[in-house]
Structure formats: structure tokens, C-alpha cells
Scaffold this motif. Structure first.
Motif, PDB file in Angstrom:
ATOM      1  N   PRO A 100      17.760  95.929  79.791  1.00 21.93           N
ATOM      2  CA  PRO A 100      16.810  96.227  80.874  1.00 21.93           C
ATOM      3  C   PRO A 100      16.944  95.283  82.070  1.00 21.93           C
ATOM      4  O   PRO A 100      16.029  95.180  82.872  1.00 21.93           O
ATOM      5  N   VAL A 101      18.062  94.591  82.207  1.00 24.42           N
ATOM      6  CA  VAL A 101      18.233  93.639  83.313  1.00 24.42           C
ATOM      7  C   VAL A 101      18.451  94.408  84.614  1.00 24.42           C
ATOM      8  O   VAL A 101      19.252  95.342  84.672  1.00 24.42           O
ATOM      9  N   GLN A 102      17.741  93.993  85.658  1.00 23.56           N
ATOM     10  CA  GLN A 102      17.846  94.681  86.948  1.00 23.56           C
ATOM     11  C   GLN A 102      19.210  94.400  87.587  1.00 23.56           C
ATOM     12  O   GLN A 102      19.714  93.273  87.505  1.00 23.56           O
ATOM     13  N   PRO A 103      19.835  95.402  88.212  1.00 27.85           N
ATOM     14  CA  PRO A 103      21.139  95.201  88.854  1.00 27.85           C
ATOM     15  C   PRO A 103      21.082  94.099  89.911  1.00 27.85           C
ATOM     16  O   PRO A 103      20.046  93.884  90.536  1.00 27.85           O
ATOM     17  N   ARG A 104      22.204  93.427  90.104  1.00 31.86           N
ATOM     18  CA  ARG A 104      22.316  92.346  91.090  1.00 31.86           C
ATOM     19  C   ARG A 104      23.151  92.789  92.277  1.00 31.86           C
ATOM     20  O   ARG A 104      24.014  93.661  92.155  1.00 31.86           O
ATOM     21  N   ASP A 105      22.888  92.143  93.422  1.00 36.49           N
ATOM     22  CA  ASP A 105      23.797  92.261  94.557  1.00 36.49           C
ATOM     23  C   ASP A 105      24.027  90.870  95.131  1.00 36.49           C
ATOM     24  O   ASP A 105      23.272  89.933  94.852  1.00 36.49           O
ATOM     25  N   SER A 106      25.112  90.731  95.867  1.00 38.81           N
ATOM     26  CA  SER A 106      25.418  89.426  96.463  1.00 38.81           C
ATOM     27  C   SER A 106      26.157  89.611  97.781  1.00 38.81           C
ATOM     28  O   SER A 106      26.768  90.656  98.030  1.00 38.81           O
ATOM     29  N   ILE A 107      26.079  88.593  98.595  1.00 42.68           N
ATOM     30  CA  ILE A 107      26.816  88.567  99.858  1.00 42.68           C
ATOM     31  C   ILE A 107      27.623  87.274  99.880  1.00 42.68           C
ATOM     32  O   ILE A 107      27.080  86.185  99.684  1.00 42.68           O
ATOM     33  N   LEU A 108      28.926  87.417 100.080  1.00 43.03           N
ATOM     34  CA  LEU A 108      29.825  86.266 100.094  1.00 43.03           C
ATOM     35  C   LEU A 108      30.451  86.083 101.467  1.00 43.03           C
ATOM     36  O   LEU A 108      30.871  87.054 102.106  1.00 43.03           O
ATOM     37  N   GLN A 109      30.515  84.830 101.881  1.00 40.36           N
ATOM     38  CA  GLN A 109      31.361  84.459 103.012  1.00 40.36           C
ATOM     39  C   GLN A 109      32.649  83.914 102.420  1.00 40.36           C
ATOM     40  O   GLN A 109      32.613  83.004 101.586  1.00 40.36           O
ATOM     41  N   VAL A 127      25.878  83.773 100.820  1.00 38.23           N
ATOM     42  CA  VAL A 127      24.954  83.753 101.967  1.00 38.23           C
ATOM     43  C   VAL A 127      23.887  84.811 101.687  1.00 38.23           C
ATOM     44  O   VAL A 127      23.891  85.909 102.258  1.00 38.23           O
ATOM     45  N   ALA A 128      22.959  84.463 100.796  1.00 38.46           N
ATOM     46  CA  ALA A 128      21.985  85.416 100.269  1.00 38.46           C
ATOM     47  C   ALA A 128      21.107  86.050 101.347  1.00 38.46           C
ATOM     48  O   ALA A 128      20.665  87.199 101.205  1.00 38.46           O
ATOM     49  N   ASP A 129      20.876  85.324 102.438  1.00 34.98           N
ATOM     50  CA  ASP A 129      19.976  85.855 103.477  1.00 34.98           C
ATOM     51  C   ASP A 129      20.715  86.545 104.621  1.00 34.98           C
ATOM     52  O   ASP A 129      20.143  86.833 105.661  1.00 34.98           O
ATOM     53  N   TYR A 130      22.010  86.829 104.436  1.00 31.37           N
ATOM     54  CA  TYR A 130      22.799  87.487 105.486  1.00 31.37           C
ATOM     55  C   TYR A 130      22.283  88.895 105.771  1.00 31.37           C
ATOM     56  O   TYR A 130      22.328  89.369 106.901  1.00 31.37           O
ATOM     57  N   LEU A 131      21.794  89.575 104.726  1.00 36.65           N
ATOM     58  CA  LEU A 131      21.203  90.915 104.854  1.00 36.65           C
ATOM     59  C   LEU A 131      19.822  90.903 104.207  1.00 36.65           C
ATOM     60  O   LEU A 131      19.582  90.130 103.275  1.00 36.65           O
ATOM     61  N   PRO A 132      18.929  91.799 104.642  1.00 34.78           N
ATOM     62  CA  PRO A 132      17.639  91.916 103.952  1.00 34.78           C
ATOM     63  C   PRO A 132      17.847  92.331 102.492  1.00 34.78           C
ATOM     64  O   PRO A 132      18.874  92.931 102.140  1.00 34.78           O
ATOM     65  N   LEU A 133      16.871  91.996 101.645  1.00 30.80           N
ATOM     66  CA  LEU A 133      16.925  92.407 100.243  1.00 30.80           C
ATOM     67  C   LEU A 133      16.976  93.923 100.146  1.00 30.80           C
ATOM     68  O   LEU A 133      16.346  94.632 100.948  1.00 30.80           O
ATOM     69  N   GLN A 134      17.728  94.426  99.167  1.00 31.34           N
ATOM     70  CA  GLN A 134      17.893  95.865  98.973  1.00 31.34           C
ATOM     71  C   GLN A 134      17.004  96.324  97.816  1.00 31.34           C
ATOM     72  O   GLN A 134      16.972  95.684  96.768  1.00 31.34           O
ATOM     73  N   GLN A 135      16.317  97.433  98.011  1.00 31.38           N
ATOM     74  CA  GLN A 135      15.409  97.934  96.975  1.00 31.38           C
ATOM     75  C   GLN A 135      16.181  98.250  95.693  1.00 31.38           C
ATOM     76  O   GLN A 135      17.249  98.861  95.727  1.00 31.38           O
ATOM     77  N   GLY A 136      15.631  97.823  94.556  1.00 27.83           N
ATOM     78  CA  GLY A 136      16.255  98.094  93.261  1.00 27.83           C
ATOM     79  C   GLY A 136      17.274  97.059  92.826  1.00 27.83           C
ATOM     80  O   GLY A 136      17.855  97.179  91.745  1.00 27.83           O
ATOM     81  N   PHE A 137      17.500  96.019  93.660  1.00 30.21           N
ATOM     82  CA  PHE A 137      18.489  94.985  93.335  1.00 30.21           C
ATOM     83  C   PHE A 137      17.878  93.598  93.462  1.00 30.21           C
ATOM     84  O   PHE A 137      17.062  93.347  94.341  1.00 30.21           O
TER      85      PHE A 137
END
Length: 197
Positions: A100-109, A127-137
Motif C-alpha cells: 500500500p505504499v504511495q507512488p513516489r516522484d522525484s526531480i533531479l538536476q 531539487v524537490a521544489d523545482y515543480l509543485p507537488l503532484q496529486q497521488g505522488f
């Protein structure tokens, strides 16, 4: 002179201590996976090492095709290039996680450096704050690592090293399996694709 000698001894001792912290946890199919405890973190760093029979331009092309690279990156479900400026690029990735772990997303420089001996390194910085958080991730809160590609006769030695903080709640069993599976499966997938005739 004595001060310089003592300083050299200290550097050597620190290097050996740091090297000793890496533990070999898997050695299979020509791929070695090492883990290291990181002070202040619940999550271990991983280092995967292998050799691939391929030339540097082909290997770099496989890595530079950010969307297609998702096919050989462990647990990757989607990936896209956000921006490219000279030796810098920014990539957004989404990752599968078991229920039941929620999917992850990431932003890399990613910062690419080419050395005079033909080797290439790519520094990975989250760079976690490069984009707004995405719903469901859940956004991976921290990533630090690198790719090191070093020519060795007719092969390239590939080192893939990362420490990340996955954000949110992650069961210990998943974290422990991920740090072994991620470097092993990623390097195996890259090698299979790179060595195709």
C-alpha cells in the motif's frame, strides 16, 4: 614537513575508514552492489559497479534519452526531460511502489562533466521544489549521487551511487530491498540494452 606528513596520514586514514563503510551485499552477473550507512538517515546509500562492452557515445546516448531510459531504470514508470542548458539538465521521474505504499516522484538536476582521459561523470542532485507537488505522488525529499563512466580498454566501468530520502512513510522491508534492487536492476538493464548488437 611533519605537519604535512601527519595531514597525509589523516587523509589516508579517513579514506580507508570511508571505504570500509561500504559493504558488499550482492555480487552476481558481473554486478557488485555495496551499501553504506549514512549518519542521521534511516536509509542506506547504494553503489552499483559493473563493466559494459560499449563505446562512450552509445552509452551516453542511452542515458541522454531521458524518456526511453525509464525502461531500464529500476521501478521507473515515467520520466521526462524538463530542461537542458549546456552541461546541466533537469528530469522528472515517477516510480512504481508496491501496495500500500504511495507512488513516489522525484526531480533531479544532472551535471555532466567530461574529463581529459575520456571519462564522464554525472552528478545527481535532487531539487524537490523545482515543480509543485503532484496529486497521488509523494515527492522524494532528497537525492544525492552520481554516475561515473570510465573507459577500461574495450569496456566502460560504470559506477552508479545514490543516497535518497524517499519522503513519507516507507516500510523497512521495502527500503532494504530497494537499495539492493535499484542499482542491480538498473545496471543490468542498461548493460543489456547497451550490449545489444
Amino acid at each position: 614537513m611533519m605537519v604535512r606528513f601527519i595531514a597525509l596520514l589523516l587523509v589516508l586514514a579517513m579514506s580507508e575508514a570511508q571505504a570500509a563503510q561500504w559493504r558488499l551485499v550482492k555480487d552476481e552477473a558481473g554486478i557488485q552492489v555495496y551499501l553504506q550507512q549514512i549518519p542521521g538517515s534511516s536509509f542506506q546509500a547504494f553503489r552499483g559497479v559493473t563493466r559494459i562492452r560499449v563505446d562512450m557515445p552509445r552509452l551516453l546516448a542511452l542515458q541522454d534519452d531521458v524518456s526511453a531510459a525509464c525502461a531500464w531504470i529500476h521501478a521507473c514508470s515515467e520520466q521526462k526531460l524538463l530542461k537542458h542548458e549546456g552541461e546541466l539538465s533537469w528530469a522528472y521521474s515517477r516510480f512504481h511502489t508496491p501496495w500500500p505504499v504511495q507512488p513516489r516522484d522525484s526531480i533531479l538536476q544532472v551535471t555532466t562533466t567530461r574529463d581529459a582521459d575520456g571519462s564522464v561523470s554525472r552528478a545527481l542532485h535532487g531539487v524537490a521544489d523545482y515543480l509543485p507537488l503532484q496529486q497521488g505522488f509523494v515527492r522524494v525529499s532528497k537525492v544525492e549521487g552520481f554516475w561515473s563512466l570510465t573507459p577500461r580498454e574495450d569496456e566502460i566501468e560504470v559506477v552508479y551511487q545514490v543516497h535518497s530520502e524517499p519522503g513519507g512513510s516507507v516500510p523497512a522491508w521495502l527500503a532494504n530491498s530497494f537499495v539492493v534492487d535499484a542499482p542491480f536492476n538498473t545496471l543490468q538493464g542498461l548493460r543489456q540494452l547497451a550490449e545489444q548488437p
